[in-house]
Design a protein around this motif. Structure first.
Motif, short mmCIF file in Angstrom:
data_model
loop_
_atom_site.label_atom_id
_atom_site.label_comp_id
_atom_site.label_asym_id
_atom_site.label_seq_id
_atom_site.Cartn_x
_atom_site.Cartn_y
_atom_site.Cartn_z
N ILE A 1 0.84 -1.21 0.00
CA ILE A 1 0.00 0.00 0.00
C ILE A 1 0.87 1.25 0.00
O ILE A 1 0.62 2.21 -0.75
N LYS A 2 1.92 1.22 0.82
CA LYS A 2 2.85 2.34 0.86
C LYS A 2 3.52 2.55 -0.49
O LYS A 2 3.65 3.68 -0.98
N ALA A 3 3.90 1.43 -1.12
CA ALA A 3 4.54 1.52 -2.43
C ALA A 3 3.58 2.08 -3.47
O ALA A 3 3.97 2.88 -4.33
N TYR A 4 2.30 1.69 -3.38
CA TYR A 4 1.30 2.18 -4.34
C TYR A 4 1.09 3.68 -4.18
O TYR A 4 1.02 4.42 -5.17
N ILE A 5 0.99 4.15 -2.93
CA ILE A 5 0.78 5.58 -2.69
C ILE A 5 1.96 6.39 -3.20
O ILE A 5 1.80 7.45 -3.83
N LEU A 6 3.17 5.89 -2.93
CA LEU A 6 4.37 6.60 -3.41
C LEU A 6 4.42 6.64 -4.94
O LEU A 6 4.83 7.64 -5.52
N ARG A 7 3.95 5.57 -5.57
CA ARG A 7 3.98 5.51 -7.03
C ARG A 7 2.99 6.51 -7.65
O ARG A 7 3.25 7.07 -8.71
N HIS A 8 1.84 6.71 -6.97
CA HIS A 8 0.78 7.57 -7.52
C HIS A 8 0.62 8.86 -6.72
O HIS A 8 -0.44 9.48 -6.76
N VAL B 1 -18.14 17.19 -3.21
CA VAL B 1 -16.79 16.75 -2.81
C VAL B 1 -16.83 15.34 -2.24
O VAL B 1 -15.96 14.50 -2.50
N GLY B 2 -17.87 15.05 -1.45
CA GLY B 2 -18.00 13.70 -0.87
C GLY B 2 -18.17 12.64 -1.93
O GLY B 2 -17.57 11.55 -1.85
N LEU B 3 -18.98 12.95 -2.95
CA LEU B 3 -19.15 11.99 -4.04
C LEU B 3 -17.84 11.76 -4.80
O LEU B 3 -17.51 10.62 -5.18
N CYS B 4 -17.12 12.85 -5.01
CA CYS B 4 -15.82 12.71 -5.69
C CYS B 4 -14.85 11.85 -4.88
O CYS B 4 -14.13 11.01 -5.42
N PHE B 5 -14.83 12.06 -3.56
CA PHE B 5 -13.96 11.25 -2.71
C PHE B 5 -14.37 9.79 -2.74
O PHE B 5 -13.52 8.88 -2.78
N ALA B 6 -15.68 9.55 -2.70
CA ALA B 6 -16.17 8.17 -2.72
C ALA B 6 -15.77 7.49 -4.02
O ALA B 6 -15.29 6.34 -4.04
N LEU B 7 -15.95 8.21 -5.14
CA LEU B 7 -15.58 7.65 -6.44
C LEU B 7 -14.06 7.43 -6.51
O LEU B 7 -13.59 6.41 -7.03
N ALA B 8 -13.31 8.38 -5.96
CA ALA B 8 -11.85 8.23 -5.97
C ALA B 8 -11.41 7.02 -5.15
O ALA B 8 -10.50 6.29 -5.55
N LEU B 9 -12.06 6.81 -4.01
CA LEU B 9 -11.70 5.65 -3.18
C LEU B 9 -11.98 4.34 -3.90
O LEU B 9 -11.19 3.38 -3.81
N ILE B 10 -13.12 4.31 -4.63
CA ILE B 10 -13.45 3.08 -5.37
C ILE B 10 -12.40 2.81 -6.46
O ILE B 10 -11.91 1.70 -6.63
N VAL B 11 -12.07 3.89 -7.20
CA VAL B 11 -11.07 3.74 -8.27
C VAL B 11 -9.71 3.34 -7.70
O VAL B 11 -9.03 2.45 -8.22
N LEU B 12 -9.31 4.00 -6.60
CA LEU B 12 -8.02 3.68 -5.99
C LEU B 12 -7.99 2.27 -5.46
O LEU B 12 -6.96 1.57 -5.55
N ALA B 13 -9.12 1.82 -4.88
CA ALA B 13 -9.17 0.46 -4.35
C ALA B 13 -9.00 -0.56 -5.47
O ALA B 13 -8.24 -1.54 -5.35
N ALA B 14 -9.72 -0.33 -6.59
CA ALA B 14 -9.62 -1.25 -7.72
C ALA B 14 -8.21 -1.23 -8.32
O ALA B 14 -7.62 -2.27 -8.63
N ASP B 15 -7.67 -0.03 -8.49
CA ASP B 15 -6.33 0.10 -9.08
C ASP B 15 -5.26 -0.47 -8.17
O ASP B 15 -4.29 -1.09 -8.63
N SER B 16 -5.42 -0.26 -6.85
CA SER B 16 -4.44 -0.79 -5.91
C SER B 16 -4.48 -2.32 -5.87
O SER B 16 -3.45 -2.98 -5.70
N ALA B 17 -5.70 -2.90 -6.03
CA ALA B 17 -5.81 -4.36 -6.08
C ALA B 17 -5.08 -4.90 -7.31
O ALA B 17 -4.39 -5.93 -7.25
N ARG B 18 -5.26 -4.21 -8.44
CA ARG B 18 -4.54 -4.61 -9.65
C ARG B 18 -3.03 -4.46 -9.47
O ARG B 18 -2.25 -5.32 -9.89
N TYR B 19 -2.61 -3.39 -8.79
CA TYR B 19 -1.20 -3.15 -8.52
C TYR B 19 -0.61 -4.26 -7.64
O TYR B 19 0.49 -4.76 -7.88
N ARG B 20 -1.41 -4.64 -6.61
CA ARG B 20 -0.95 -5.71 -5.72
C ARG B 20 -0.79 -7.03 -6.47
O ARG B 20 0.19 -7.76 -6.27
N LYS B 21 -1.75 -7.33 -7.34
CA LYS B 21 -1.68 -8.57 -8.11
C LYS B 21 -0.44 -8.59 -9.00
O LYS B 21 0.26 -9.61 -9.11
N LYS B 22 -0.16 -7.46 -9.61
CA LYS B 22 1.00 -7.37 -10.48
C LYS B 22 2.30 -7.50 -9.68
O LYS B 22 3.26 -8.16 -10.13
#
Length: 346
Positions: A4-11, A43-64
């Protein structure tokens, strides 16, 4: 977790820009005195959407990342396969890794080839050295027997005839023993030069030398072989100089003379300058035309080598390697039954 730390640093750039955009929108809407409730809701909707996108992308990052970790183990048995690149940057990195792998394989191949060459040569040399050693043992045993026979015969036989015969046999065997010892010395010298030539550090000392002095050193060493085989040597002092390495060029000439003497039964060897080339010519059995292109290959003995079971195919190989490193050229002209000319161009 570490991934997770590596993903945050990368993005981190994208995440910071997203937060900055949200803050800018909130400030602009506030300055226009818009109601805060829809602003916070957006702003709340944007954060919620961002969290969903980040969660999906981070899962893909972890798999890779897990796939790459698995490939680290696969490298050990050669089954590694990089994941499909997702963008141009990853494709370039994979190309870099593939090129590095190809270069590594090439270097490893060269090292293995050098190791194989050394192993092959030492194996061949070990078999060759047994022949003169066994011959020396046999000659020494015969010498002891002759000495015993001589001492017994001197008591029983009167006259000088028997003593002269024993002395002649003794000196003949002594000459054979010296010949075999010379071969041992020659084989050992070839091993030393082979190892020096293939080492990462060479001892070449390039400067201008008189060719006459270098030629005489080689001739002096092989003078007993000329006498033993009753071969003539035609040589007039060479008035020429060359930028070369004295020690290595002497070894080259010794190998050329060795072959000339080995494959010459009658006649002799001539050494002279011709059109700027140093020529060593013999009246020996010559070389087949189909063998000429391959005589400098390691281990290749050709038709003559099949007749001479002790031929190693190493001498001319070393000659070519040394001359290449010295920047000299070698040319061989020959025909079966027509003798051989070896030309050195400095």
């Amino acid at each position: 977790m570490q991934w997770i730390k590596a993903y945050i640093l990368r993005h981190k750039v994208g995440i910071l820009m997203y937060l900055a955009f949200c803050f800018i929108f909130a400030i602009v809407l506030y300055l226009y005195r818009m109601p805060m409730e829809p602003v916070l809701y957006a702003v709340g909707l944007c954060f919620a959407l961002a969290l969903i996108v980040l969660a999906a992308d981070s899962a893909r990052y972890r798999k890779k990342a897990e796939e790459l970790l698995w490939q680290l183990e696969a490298v050990k048995n050669g089954t590694e396969k990089l994941p499909k690149p997702e963008d141009e940057m990853e494709r370039l990195y994979q190309m870099l890794l593939e090129n590095a792998q190809i270069e590594r394989a090439r270097q490893v191949g060269e090292i293995l080839k050098e190791k194989s060459d050394v192993t092959d040569y030492f194996t061949l040399w070990t078999h060759q050295i047994k022949t003169p050693i066994a011959a020396m043992h046999l000659l020494l045993q015969q010498e002891i027997g002759l000495q015993k026979q001589e001492s017994g015969t001197s008591e029983r036989v009167q006259g000088a005839g028997a003593g002269d015969l024993l002395a002649e046999e003794y000196y003949a065997q002594k000459r054979e023993l010296e010949s075999e010892l010379f071969k041992v010395e020659q084989y050992v010298e070839m091993v030393l030069q082979y190892l020096r030539l293939n080492s990462s550090v060479n001892d070449f000392v390039l400067q201008e030398y008189d060719l006459d002095n270098i030629i005489r050193q080689a001739v002096r060493k092989y003078a007993p072989m000329f006498i033993r085989k009753k071969l003539s040597l035609q040589y007039s002092p060479v008035q020429a100089k060359a930028v070369t390495d004295e020690k290595w060029l002497v070894f080259v000439l010794e190998q050329i003379l060795s072959n000339a003497i080995k494959y010459t039964a009658a006649g002799g060897v001539s050494i002279f300058m011709e059109n700027g080339c140093l020529v060593v010519a013999d009246t020996g059995i010559g070389i087949l035309p189909e063998d000429l292109p391959r005589i400098f290959e390691k281990g290749y003995t050709g038709y003559n080598g099949r007749g001479d079971k002790k031929a190693s195919g190493i001498g001319l190989y070393l000659v070519k390697m040394i001359l290449d490193k010295l920047g000299h050229k070698v040319l061989v002209e020959s025909g079966l039954g027509e003798g051989t000319k070896v030309k050195l161009l400095f």
